[in-house]
Every structure is written in C-alpha cells, then in structure tokens.
Design a protein around this motif. Structure first.
Motif, PDB file in Angstrom:
ATOM      1  N   ILE A   2      38.172  39.067  30.530  1.00  0.00           N
ATOM      2  CA  ILE A   2      38.248  40.463  30.978  1.00  0.00           C
ATOM      3  C   ILE A   2      39.488  40.747  31.827  1.00  0.00           C
ATOM      4  O   ILE A   2      40.011  41.857  31.814  1.00  0.00           O
ATOM      5  CB  ILE A   2      36.958  40.842  31.774  1.00  0.00           C
ATOM      6  CG1 ILE A   2      36.842  42.349  32.006  1.00  0.00           C
ATOM      7  CG2 ILE A   2      36.850  40.104  33.093  1.00  0.00           C
ATOM      8  CD1 ILE A   2      36.466  43.147  30.817  1.00  0.00           C
TER       9      ILE A   2
ATOM     10  N   TYR B 253      43.131  42.362  30.694  1.00  0.00           N
ATOM     11  CA  TYR B 253      43.333  43.761  30.276  1.00  0.00           C
ATOM     12  C   TYR B 253      43.926  44.534  31.449  1.00  0.00           C
ATOM     13  O   TYR B 253      43.608  44.250  32.610  1.00  0.00           O
ATOM     14  CB  TYR B 253      41.994  44.387  29.852  1.00  0.00           C
ATOM     15  CG  TYR B 253      41.467  43.768  28.569  1.00  0.00           C
ATOM     16  CD1 TYR B 253      41.766  44.345  27.337  1.00  0.00           C
ATOM     17  CD2 TYR B 253      40.720  42.592  28.582  1.00  0.00           C
ATOM     18  CE1 TYR B 253      41.312  43.766  26.144  1.00  0.00           C
ATOM     19  CE2 TYR B 253      40.259  42.007  27.405  1.00  0.00           C
ATOM     20  CZ  TYR B 253      40.561  42.600  26.194  1.00  0.00           C
ATOM     21  OH  TYR B 253      40.116  42.031  25.030  1.00  0.00           O
TER      22      TYR B 253
ATOM     23  N   ASP C 138      40.112  53.334  36.324  1.00  0.00           N
ATOM     24  CA  ASP C 138      39.840  51.943  35.952  1.00  0.00           C
ATOM     25  C   ASP C 138      39.180  51.180  37.102  1.00  0.00           C
ATOM     26  O   ASP C 138      38.437  50.220  36.873  1.00  0.00           O
ATOM     27  CB  ASP C 138      41.126  51.223  35.513  1.00  0.00           C
ATOM     28  CG  ASP C 138      41.613  51.696  34.143  1.00  0.00           C
ATOM     29  OD1 ASP C 138      41.211  52.800  33.726  1.00  0.00           O
ATOM     30  OD2 ASP C 138      42.395  50.980  33.508  1.00  0.00           O
TER      31      ASP C 138
ATOM     32  N   ILE D 267      35.928  49.203  36.250  1.00  0.00           N
ATOM     33  CA  ILE D 267      35.836  47.762  36.540  1.00  0.00           C
ATOM     34  C   ILE D 267      34.601  47.510  37.413  1.00  0.00           C
ATOM     35  O   ILE D 267      33.801  46.623  37.134  1.00  0.00           O
ATOM     36  CB  ILE D 267      37.133  47.229  37.205  1.00  0.00           C
ATOM     37  CG1 ILE D 267      38.277  47.231  36.186  1.00  0.00           C
ATOM     38  CG2 ILE D 267      36.916  45.811  37.768  1.00  0.00           C
ATOM     39  CD1 ILE D 267      39.632  46.793  36.749  1.00  0.00           C
TER      40      ILE D 267
ATOM     41  N   VAL E 241      32.462  45.901  34.733  1.00  0.00           N
ATOM     42  CA  VAL E 241      32.820  44.480  34.868  1.00  0.00           C
ATOM     43  C   VAL E 241      31.927  43.803  35.916  1.00  0.00           C
ATOM     44  O   VAL E 241      31.342  42.745  35.663  1.00  0.00           O
ATOM     45  CB  VAL E 241      34.325  44.307  35.178  1.00  0.00           C
ATOM     46  CG1 VAL E 241      34.675  42.841  35.411  1.00  0.00           C
ATOM     47  CG2 VAL E 241      35.170  44.908  34.064  1.00  0.00           C
TER      48      VAL E 241
ATOM     49  N   TRP F  95      37.133  49.920  28.782  1.00  0.00           N
ATOM     50  CA  TRP F  95      36.548  48.705  29.393  1.00  0.00           C
ATOM     51  C   TRP F  95      35.222  48.270  28.773  1.00  0.00           C
ATOM     52  O   TRP F  95      34.763  47.154  29.008  1.00  0.00           O
ATOM     53  CB  TRP F  95      36.393  48.887  30.915  1.00  0.00           C
ATOM     54  CG  TRP F  95      37.725  48.870  31.604  1.00  0.00           C
ATOM     55  CD1 TRP F  95      38.506  49.954  31.908  1.00  0.00           C
ATOM     56  CD2 TRP F  95      38.470  47.713  32.024  1.00  0.00           C
ATOM     57  NE1 TRP F  95      39.685  49.536  32.496  1.00  0.00           N
ATOM     58  CE2 TRP F  95      39.689  48.177  32.579  1.00  0.00           C
ATOM     59  CE3 TRP F  95      38.237  46.329  31.993  1.00  0.00           C
ATOM     60  CZ2 TRP F  95      40.662  47.305  33.100  1.00  0.00           C
ATOM     61  CZ3 TRP F  95      39.201  45.463  32.514  1.00  0.00           C
ATOM     62  CH2 TRP F  95      40.394  45.959  33.049  1.00  0.00           C
TER      63      TRP F  95
END
Ligand code: FAQ
Length: 311
Positions: free
Chosen positions: A109, A112, A119, A123, A127, A189
């Motif tokens: 991950i 990127y 973002d 994230i 993420v 994402w």
C-alpha cells in the motif's frame, strides 16, 4: 532438551496459549514470525512517508498537529515491532540493512502516491481500517511479544481511522469540489487497500502453516471480505460511494463479495515496480544516512557509561 521443548510447544499451541522468547520453538516458527513481524515493522516505518508528505501542507494548525501525532505513532509502532522481532534473535541493525538494501518486504500500500489532502482522509479511513481488520485477530497471535504489541497498536490505529473518517466526512459535506476530491481519493485507495490483506487464499503460501500455529486466525480472503462489509456501511455515512458495483453479501457463504482485484498490479508492486517504490526506498536510505550521527552519538554515550560503571 529438544524433545521436551517440542512437546511443550505443541501443547501450548494446542491449548491456544502463548509462546515466549525463551521457550523452545521450531526453527520454521521462529523464521516465519521474524519474517512477518519485521515486514510489519518496515511497513510502519515506510508508511510514515505518504503522510509526512502532507504535514507541511495540512490545511490548518489543528490538522497539522493531528497528522504529526499520527505519523509519530507510526514510528512508535515500528519500534515496538522491531523490538518484538529482535526477541526472535535477529538484531534490528540487520533488519534495517535488509530494508535499505531492498531485500525486505513492506506493505504494498505504501507504494502509492498521496496526491491531495483528501488522501490523508482515505489513508486513515481505508488503510488504517484495513490495518485494524487485519491486526485485531493478531492480538491473539501465539507469540507473546507480537500479540502484546498488537494490543497497543490497534488502540492507536482506531484513533487513526477515526481521524481519517472525519477528514473525509468534512470534505464530503463541504463544497462540490471538496466532495469530489474526497470521492476521488476513495476511488484511488479502495483497491490497493483491499490488496493489503495479501494474495487470494489459493495463492497464499504461508497461510496454512501460520494458521496451524495460531499466528494468523483468519485467511486473507476472510479478512478482506469482512473489511468490505464494514466499509460498505461506513461509506453511506460519508455520503460517498465505493468504486465497486459488485459488492454483495452472499447468504450461502456468509461472506461479502467484491469485484476482482488486479493481482498483476499487486505482483508488480511487490517486485519493486509500483508507482512509488523507488522514491520510498531512496527516502528511507537518505533518512538512514542522515541519522548516522544520532546512532554514533548514542553508541559513544553507552560506551562511556559502560566504562564508568566498570570502574
Ligand atoms: N504487501 O503467504 P502470504 C500498517 C507477501 S498496516 C507486500 O499470504 P502471509 C499500518 C507476503 O509477505 C500494513 N507483501 O503471506 C499503517 C509473502 O511474501 P514472503 C502492515 C505482501 O505473511 C497504516 C507473500 O506475499 N501490516 O503498516 C502483501 O501469510 C497507515 C505471500 O503472501 C502487516 O504487515 C502486501 N500487502 O500474509 C501505517 C500485518 N501481502 O514473506 C502507516 C501483519 C502479502 O513469503 C499508515 N502481516 N505479501 O516473501 C500479516 O498479517 C501477513 O503477513 C499478511 C500476508 C496478511 C500481510
């Protein structure tokens, strides 16, 4: 002796108890844990980069302070995990050397790019959300130092996920351009976050043994499916959509299904050919070189203290 050690190990695993650093353990158990924990540690450290990129451009002082705290937490997670890995016999210097030589893995991950402020939201939400889904079961991992490190890490990851969600919520309720920026970040994402769970089960060479040893509790696909089910509800609260029109709950298997992922892209990223692999490694090497004086000073101070103590 080895026979007694092996019996104790098998008994502890079958009772779902914990293995501690001084206990006898099969070499393959030691090796797979050192592999997974060091990769995890490297991910935390490399994972600081996409967000560090935005600290100086955060839209307010408050956002900047929160983002700095999050990135510092990631450094802390890396450190606990290196310590947990060291209890298996690999010194941290060796792990770092392997990372900067390009010989060690870290999560796909972080290869990127983080191109807009949204973002930071994606994230945190996706993420860190995937990280939590993967790591909560690892709190029960059979290796004591790893499971205990995971407990604290998961608490902090929960805060990280909420801060990401809140960034997206604010953007999604902002101007049309802000909402579009949030949607664009989620679109970019989403698939990489699903790939964090690792290859599909039929292409996951380590899963079977790691599950037998109570390191992993669920398979890669099981955790990925569970994550999709959580996100599909949360995205409604955001007023955004996931870029996947094939999400559905399969009543027969009791699993969430999603669109196929591009596993060729995943393999390219793992082979070092993702969008940011070269940049991430270059930055990590620079940081290591820039930090040489700190390591030297700390070592000199430790020597001085040891000499004084010996006198
Ligand atoms: N990226 O047989 P499996 C975070 C490799 S969260 C790169 O299924 P396994 C928090 C795998 O290593 C991210 N490589 O392997 C944060 C193996 O290669 P090897 C870190 C991957 O170990 C958030 C090969 O493919 N979290 O940092 C990936 O049973 C925001 C075959 O795979 C963890 O590391 C991948 N996505 O299962 C920080 C969690 N997937 O070693 C900053 C702990 C697989 O044989 C900002 N790790 N590979 O050469 C795990 O749970 C497991 O290791 C898996 C992989 C599930 C990742």
């Amino acid at each position: 002796d080895e026979q007694a050690g092996r019996e104790q190990f098998d008994r502890l695993i079958s009772e779902d108890s914990r293995i501690e650093p001084r206990d006898w353990m099969p070499e393959a158990y030691r090796k797979t844990l050192a592999r997974q924990i060091s990769q995890h540690a490297h991910s935390e450290i490399i994972g600081m980069q996409p967000e560090a990129n935005w600290i100086s451009r955060a839209p307010s002082l408050k956002r900047k302070a929160i983002l700095m705290a999050k990135v510092q937490d990631e450094a802390g997670h890396g450190l606990y995990l290196y310590s947990a890995a060291e209890t298996l016999g690999t010194p941290r210097d060796k792990m770092t050397e392997d990372l900067i030589a390009g010989k060690a893995r870290y999560s796909s991950i972080f290869n990127y790019p983080a191109v807009t402020w949204a973002d930071m939201g994606a994230i945190g939400w996706l993420v860190d959300g995937a990280a939590i889904a993967n790591q909560v079961p690892l709190c029960r991992a059979s290796y004591g130092p790893y499971g205990r490190a995971m407990v604290r890490i998961c608490k902090e990851e929960s805060f990280h996920q909420r801060q990401g969600f809140e960034i997206l919520l604010e953007l999604a309720n902002g101007t049309p351009a802000q909402k579009e920026m949030a949607q664009d970040a989620v679109n970019r994402w989403y698939a990489p976050a699903l790939m964090m769970f690792g290859p599909p089960d039929d292409d996951s060479p380590n899963s079977k043994q790691s599950m037998a040893w109570n390191i992993k509790r669920f398979s890669n696909d099981e955790l990925r499916s569970r994550f999709v089910g959580m996100m599909v509800e949360q995205v409604k609260v955001l007023g955004l959509t996931l870029p996947d029109d094939q999400i559905r709950f399969n009543e027969d298997t009791q699993q969430w299904e999603h669109a196929p992922l591009d596993w060729d892209e995943f393999k390219e990223v793992l082979a070092g050919r993702g969008p940011c692999n070269a940049q991430r490694m270059e930055r990590r090497r620079e940081a290591h070189e820039d930090g040489a004086w700190v390591r030297e000073a700390a070592a000199a101070y430790a020597d001085k203290r040891a000499t004084a103590a010996a006198q």
